[in-house]
Design a protein around this motif. Structure first.
Motif, mmCIF file in Angstrom:
data_model
loop_
_atom_site.group_PDB
_atom_site.id
_atom_site.type_symbol
_atom_site.label_atom_id
_atom_site.label_comp_id
_atom_site.label_asym_id
_atom_site.label_seq_id
_atom_site.Cartn_x
_atom_site.Cartn_y
_atom_site.Cartn_z
ATOM 1 N N THR A 1 -77.008 45.022 -24.034
ATOM 2 C CA THR A 1 -77.836 45.692 -25.039
ATOM 3 C C THR A 1 -78.206 44.744 -26.173
ATOM 4 O OG1 THR A 1 -76.772 47.790 -24.500
ATOM 5 C CG2 THR A 1 -77.995 47.682 -26.561
ATOM 6 N N ALA A 2 -77.245 43.969 -26.657
ATOM 7 C CA ALA A 2 -77.520 43.020 -27.743
ATOM 8 C C ALA A 2 -78.549 41.989 -27.310
ATOM 9 C CB ALA A 2 -76.234 42.340 -28.181
ATOM 10 N N SER A 3 -78.511 41.571 -26.047
ATOM 11 C CA SER A 3 -79.462 40.583 -25.549
ATOM 12 C C SER A 3 -80.866 41.171 -25.468
ATOM 13 C CB SER A 3 -79.022 40.085 -24.170
ATOM 14 O OG SER A 3 -77.752 39.468 -24.235
ATOM 15 N N ILE A 4 -80.944 42.422 -24.973
ATOM 16 C CA ILE A 4 -82.241 43.082 -24.879
ATOM 17 C C ILE A 4 -82.853 43.295 -26.264
ATOM 18 C CG2 ILE A 4 -83.291 45.336 -24.420
ATOM 19 C CD1 ILE A 4 -83.228 43.694 -21.972
ATOM 20 N N LEU A 5 -82.008 43.646 -27.241
ATOM 21 C CA LEU A 5 -82.512 43.920 -28.586
ATOM 22 C C LEU A 5 -83.149 42.702 -29.236
ATOM 23 C CD1 LEU A 5 -79.669 46.194 -30.038
ATOM 24 C CD2 LEU A 5 -81.999 46.858 -29.440
ATOM 25 N N ALA A 6 -82.752 41.507 -28.823
ATOM 26 C CA ALA A 6 -83.287 40.289 -29.432
ATOM 27 C C ALA A 6 -84.588 39.834 -28.787
ATOM 28 C CB ALA A 6 -82.248 39.170 -29.351
ATOM 29 N N THR A 7 -84.993 40.474 -27.688
ATOM 30 C CA THR A 7 -86.211 40.051 -26.993
ATOM 31 C C THR A 7 -87.449 40.693 -27.615
ATOM 32 O OG1 THR A 7 -85.995 41.836 -25.382
ATOM 33 C CG2 THR A 7 -84.986 39.729 -24.822
ATOM 34 N N THR A 8 -88.614 40.175 -27.217
ATOM 35 C CA THR A 8 -89.890 40.683 -27.715
ATOM 36 C C THR A 8 -90.375 41.817 -26.816
ATOM 37 O OG1 THR A 8 -90.439 38.460 -28.481
ATOM 38 C CG2 THR A 8 -92.233 40.047 -28.358
#
Length: 763
Positions: free
Chosen positions: A640-647
């Motif tokens: 989830t943290a990785s997805i949140l940082a994407t555009t």
């Protein structure tokens, strides 16, 4: 017998000389708005009949056409200009590409209503004095009349055809006749239709449309010039008596004096073109011109019987060429500025045109560019240009400037049948001296989105205009099942994003519609989220903190006609973003095991986004949209943290109010089309389909781990259909959106306002 013959011969010579003398021909042109363009057809027929015109007087539209003819332009050339895009844009007050200056356009967010005020007028707001924006009109008046008027030392008798026009002094309740002065200002004053375009001040007098007090200046022509035969072209009439239930008829009778549409002498003729177009229907100029031409042809023989002089087309062309050779092209070597508050410093405007360290002449192209750049300065409310001859080959530019009031209050937001309602309020302070300063603060209020921003924009009149913008910003997004409707209960928040960042942005223009930005910022992001759907309001969420620095270099281009739901123009945004920072992720109580992960990240994000609209007809437009992102982002501590940082890919405004993992990836391309049916000038029917194709995705595997997948995944679509009513303050719409991978693929909403948020810190 010889004596009688001599007497008869002498008498004949006297009569003959009187008849020759009586060939001084004057032309008077009435006002009438768009119907006054019929005068162009009248001129065409007159010249075809080789009938000379020695003097001209006109009002309003008649002043425009008459002045153009008096400046040495043929009826065919005048017609070509009247039918051009420049003329149509001028009459509508349209914002052209060259008129806008992207660098200094206000970033007014979701504002819908802006009210300027000063400290002494906080509770006093006057009605607007103009419907159309006058910047392009004033520029065109200077372009087509300025150099000619200045070249004859502002003496209207020295024009190719001696000329008079009239305006109205509403304080003295009388007409003002112009025989000298700035030709562009005289014609502009004569055309100033009340409430449609703002009045201008000449010699201390606030002047309006000449048609208010004299809509057919035949007596002006007769009294000012030694005319013996008058040709009148009249498309106007006196206002009908006021009616109890008709406000327009009441106002017309209050403003206008009855005009005498008769000729002041017996020798003359009146042509009355008959056209069905309305006062402001400038798009049907060809119909008006045709009516003027057809109405004049039957009158030509009668005119020829009274006027025995003839001027051939060859002779007229030679005379025009000789006159126009005297008119030097626009080159500016000096500038003067005037302001009602004489003690205030407005050197910023002067240096925006000519700098003391650069002695080169300002060309016509440079003047055009810098005029609109200066006009786009938010601190300038109004700016009227005139020119004077300063040498045999150059001119002095004179600018009459009105500063904008120092404060502006903005309100707006987005009000929807879904639970994403947001109110907006902003307050700005403007000042201008050696530089132009804007201090702006704004807030968004709502359960879904909240934000506070403080920004200072300082514009420098350097050789290459420069804007320096320090800023501070707080953002908060609360995705609380925001796909629900207003009538459905929403679950506790499952994802909350908080951002704090501050920095400084440096911006320079490449052209009036292009700019380069260099942005340095520090940020601190805090994401609270659940990695399961089985949670309650008593559970604590996982938290990821990420703080660091970012540098963004970007190119921006925009000529879009609206800040949202555009249907004309184009835009492009190309950015290179470097991000580095420290992550700390902490587990909530819904996780099987406790964790406290700390990692350092750095990555490069390259993004390009663009859109272009094609006007296939007055009723149908097609837009093409595309966006591509390449991102070297490293993985965060969990999926989830990785997805949140994407555009995210969010071309539909409503998609920005939803958290949808299927439209997020570190590397992707997306695109679509906009099909727009313009039902009226204010109502659009739109269909906007898009497709999202990821190249590299972050996937969560069955064993609980996650990672990158470097292969093409099946594309995902989204689509929206909307009926949009563009009200004067914002869009009112009914929209249905389709997101196929959501639990409820279709969602319909009614909303009013703008789905616009402040920029994110790094995403």
């Amino acid at each position: 017998m010889k004596r009688k013959a001599l007497i008869f011969l002498l008498f004949s010579l006297i009569l003959s000389s009187a008849h020759v003398r009586a060939q001084s021909v004057g032309l008077v042109l009435s006002g009438g708005g768009a119907t006054g363009l019929a005068h162009v057809g009248v001129l065409m027929a007159i010249e075809e009949g080789e009938i000379p015109i020695d003097y001209i007087a006109g009002t309003s539209a008649g002043a425009l056409v008459g002045a153009r003819y008096a400046c040495g332009y043929s009826p065919v050339e005048i017609k070509s200009y009247i039918l051009s895009d420049k003329f149509i844009k001028m009459t509508k007050g349209a914002t052209t590409t060259e008129q806008r200056f992207l660098l200094r356009e206000k970033n007014d967010g979701a504002s819908m209503l802006n009210v300027a005020f000063s400290k002494d007028s906080l509770f006093k707001k006057s009605l607007p004095t103009n419907f159309m924006t006058p910047a392009y009109l004033d520029y065109e008046m200077l372009r087509i009349f300025g150099t000619t008027g200045a070249s004859v030392d502002k003496q209207f008798d020295s024009l190719f055809v001696p000329f008079r026009c009239v305006a109205s002094d509403i304080r003295e309740k009388k007409s003002v006749v112009f025989s000298e002065g700035n030709l562009n200002a005289a014609v502009r004053a004569s055309m100033t239709y009340p409430f449609y375009v703002n009045p201008i001040r000449i010699d201390g007098k606030l002047l309006f449309d000449g048609g208010l007090y004299d809509n057919f200046p035949a007596h002006v022509l007769y009294n000012e010039f030694p005319v013996d035969y008058i040709i009148g072209s009249n498309v106007s009439y006196n206002a009908s008596p006021p009616k109890e239930g008709d406000v327009i008829s009441q106002v017309s009778n209050m403003l206008m004096k009855p005009t005498n549409f008769e000729l002041p002498c017996e020798e003359g003729i009146i042509i009355s073109p008959n056209t069905s177009i309305s006062t402001f229907d400038f798009s049907n100029a060809q119909e008006a011109i045709n009516s003027g031409y057809q109405s004049t042809l039957p009158m030509i023989d009668s005119i020829l019987n009274s006027v025995n002089r003839r001027v051939s087309s060859t002779e007229m062309r030679q005379k025009r060429m000789q006159f126009l050779k005297k008119v030097k092209p626009l080159q500016i070597d000096d500038i003067s500025t005037s302001l009602s508050q004489q003690d205030e410093d407005i050197s910023f405007i002067r240096k925006s045109f000519i700098r003391d360290s650069i002695p080169n002449l300002l060309s016509s192209a440079d003047f055009t560019k810098r005029y609109f750049r200066a006009y786009a300065t938010p601190q300038v409310k109004y700016m009227y240009p005139t020119i004077s001859r300063s040498s045999d080959s150059s001119y002095q530019l004179n600018l009459d400037i009105r500063k904008e009031k120092p404060f502006e209050l903005s309100v707006g937001g987005h009000f929807s049948s879904r639970p994403v309602n947001t109110a907006y309020i902003g307050l700005s302070y403007f000042d201008m001296g050696k530089g132009a300063l804007q201090l702006h603060g704004e807030s968004y209020f709502g359960k879904f989105y909240g934000s506070t921003k403080v920004e200072l924009n300082y514009d420098l009149p350097t050789t290459l205009p420069l804007r320096v913008s320090p800023y501070f910003l707080l953002n908060r997004w609360d995705y609380f099942r925001s796909s629900s409707t207003f009538f459905e209960d929403s679950k506790p928040s499952f994802l909350v994003q908080n951002e704090l960042y501050y920095g400084t942005q440096l911006s320079v223009p490449l052209s009036n519609s292009e700019r380069l930005d260099l942005d340095f910022r520090k940020f601190q992001n805090e994401d609270e989220y659940y990695q399961t759907l089985n949670f309650s309001s008593s559970d604590t969420a996982d938290i990821t903190l990420f703080s660091g620095e970012s540098v963004i270099f970007s190119y921006k281009h925009s000529t879009l006609n609206r800040k949202q739901w555009a249907s004309d123009g184009s835009f492009m945004d190309l950015s290179f973003r470097y991000v580095q920072g420290k992550e700390q992720s902490l587990a909530g109580n819904t996780q099987n095991e406790d964790y406290d992960v700390r990692k350092f990240h750095r990555w490069l994000n390259i993004s390009i986004e663009g859109q272009h609209f094609f006007n296939l007809s007055d009723l149908f437009q097609i837009g093409i949209y595309g966006k591509s992102v390449l991102n070297s982002q490293s993985l965060f501590s969990n999926y989830t943290a990785s997805i949140l940082a994407t555009t995210e890919f969010s071309p539909l405004p409503d998609s920005r109010t939803l958290f949808m993992t299927e439209y997020r990836a570190p590397q992707y391309a997306g695109g679509g089309a906009n099909f727009i049916f313009q039902l009226t000038n204010f109502i659009d029917l739109r269909f906007d389909p898009y497709i999202f194709q990821p190249f590299k995705t972050i996937e969560q595997f069955d064993n609980g781990t996650f990672g990158y997948i470097n292969k093409f995944q099946p594309p995902t679509i989204m689509a929206g259909a909307s009926v949009v009513f563009h009200t004067p303050i914002g869009p009112l719409r009914v929209s249905t959106n389709y997101f196929p991978k959501q639990s409820k693929p279709f969602s319909t909403q009614v909303s009013f306002g703008y789905v616009i948020f402040n920029d994110r810190a790094i995403r």
